[in-house]
Scaffold this active site. Structure first.
Site, PDB file in Angstrom:
ATOM      1  N   ASP A  31       0.831  -1.205   0.000  1.00 35.41           N
ATOM      2  CA  ASP A  31       0.000   0.000   0.000  1.00 35.41           C
ATOM      3  C   ASP A  31       0.870   1.261   0.000  1.00 35.41           C
ATOM      4  OD1 ASP A  31      -2.293   1.476  -0.006  1.00 35.41           O
ATOM      5  OD2 ASP A  31      -2.719   1.243   2.129  1.00 35.41           O
ATOM      6  N   HIS A  48       3.043   3.585  -8.797  1.00 32.79           N
ATOM      7  CA  HIS A  48       2.872   2.157  -9.087  1.00 32.79           C
ATOM      8  C   HIS A  48       4.079   1.616  -9.842  1.00 32.79           C
ATOM      9  CE1 HIS A  48      -1.175   2.134  -7.553  1.00 32.79           C
ATOM     10  NE2 HIS A  48      -1.563   3.070  -8.394  1.00 32.79           N
ATOM     11  N   LEU A 142      11.497 -20.344  -3.696  1.00 33.90           N
ATOM     12  CA  LEU A 142      10.402 -19.487  -3.235  1.00 33.90           C
ATOM     13  C   LEU A 142       9.222 -19.549  -4.197  1.00 33.90           C
ATOM     14  CD1 LEU A 142       9.309 -17.040  -1.451  1.00 33.90           C
ATOM     15  CD2 LEU A 142      10.343 -15.574  -3.200  1.00 33.90           C
ATOM     16  N   ARG A 199       1.694  -5.025   6.077  1.00 35.61           N
ATOM     17  CA  ARG A 199       0.993  -3.996   5.305  1.00 35.61           C
ATOM     18  C   ARG A 199       1.760  -2.692   5.422  1.00 35.61           C
ATOM     19  NH1 ARG A 199      -5.264  -2.581   4.086  1.00 35.61           N
ATOM     20  NH2 ARG A 199      -4.813  -0.760   2.820  1.00 35.61           N
ATOM     21  N   ARG A 205      -5.891  -2.376   8.149  1.00 42.22           N
ATOM     22  CA  ARG A 205      -7.063  -3.184   7.811  1.00 42.22           C
ATOM     23  C   ARG A 205      -6.642  -4.221   6.771  1.00 42.22           C
ATOM     24  NH1 ARG A 205      -8.250   2.038   5.880  1.00 42.22           N
ATOM     25  NH2 ARG A 205      -7.982   2.253   3.611  1.00 42.22           N
TER      26      ARG A 205
END
Length: 251
Positions: A31, A48, A142, A199, A205
């Site tokens: 985020d 982004h 991985l 996060r 959240r």
């Protein structure tokens, strides 16, 4: 025993973490890309694109730490609500990322998978991801999961419908439906639930991310925006995880 890491922000430092109590599966909500760009007076899409370099750094760090599974929240079912130019940019990023970094991922023995409903993604995104999945199929290092067009509630609803269909067709007895059986109908079938959720960006959240799988996961939140998230913060999250005692309802 310690694993050394180079801190790219401070090249004269090494970051270390103990091998003890390393999570098998880490899930990340990446985020803060848009806010990172806006703080610098740039369009959100620039954030982004900048976030790609962070993905590379964290994947490499996870490989060095011998993490078994890394699941990245790349595009949610709710992200379609964003402006079309931003959505279009986000959905071009997997192809751009893989065109540049697939050889490095192959060299690191990374296996790529997706979770989510990829059928609704544009062809260029589906084709790029499917090619990477096929190219890395035989790797056994991985497992890197890209959550694309993923929504946790929709995943559970789809699983419930499949369970009901199998019960109706007598392929499954209702008495056999337990947590393990239900989990086998999810996108993450066969994978361990995440041990650690990270996060970035300051929000606290889940945003419809892996609600079933995160039932007993340890959470780690940071205000650092994803493009600024570095190996240093990643290692800090692992160190804090290492110090926690997971009781699963016991003492």
């Amino acid at each position: 025993m310690k694993i050394p890491f180079i801190n790219h922000n401070h090249s004269d430092e090494s970051i270390h973490i103990s091998h003890d109590h390393i999570p098998d599966h880490i899930a990340i909500i990446m985020d803060g890309n848009g806010r990172w760009a806006q703080k610098r007076g740039m369009p959100r899409v620039v954030g982004h694109k900048e976030g790609i370099s962070t993905v590379v750094k964290i994947v490499n760090a996870a490989v060095k730490c011998k993490i078994k599974v890394l699941t990245l929240y790349t595009f949610s079912t709710e992200n379609w609500k964003r402006p079309k130019p931003e959505v279009d940019t986000i959905l071009k990023l997997p192809k751009q990322f893989l065109q540049i970094y697939l050889p490095e991922l192959m060299a690191n023995n990374v296996r790529i998978k997706t979770i989510g409903d990829t059928s609704h993604l544009p062809p260029h995104t589906r084709e790029a991801v499917q090619y990477a999945v096929e190219r890395t199929r035989d790797n056994n290092g991985l497992q890197l999961n890209f959550a694309l067009n993923y929504g946790g509630r929709q995943e559970i609803l789809n699983a419930m419908k499949e369970v009901f269909a199998d019960i109706t067709d007598a392929k499954l007895s209702i008495d056999d439906v337990d947590e393990d059986a239900f989990s086998s109908y999810l996108y993450t079938a066969g994978l361990p639930d995440p041990d650690l959720l990270i996060r970035t960006g300051g929000e606290k959240r889940l945003s419809n991310y892996l609600p079933w799988q995160l039932a007993y996961t340890e959470f780690w939140f940071t205000d650092v925006l994803w493009p600024d998230f570095s190996e240093k913060e990643f290692i800090q999250a692992l160190e804090e995880y290492r110090l926690r005692k997971r009781r699963y309802g016991g003492l």
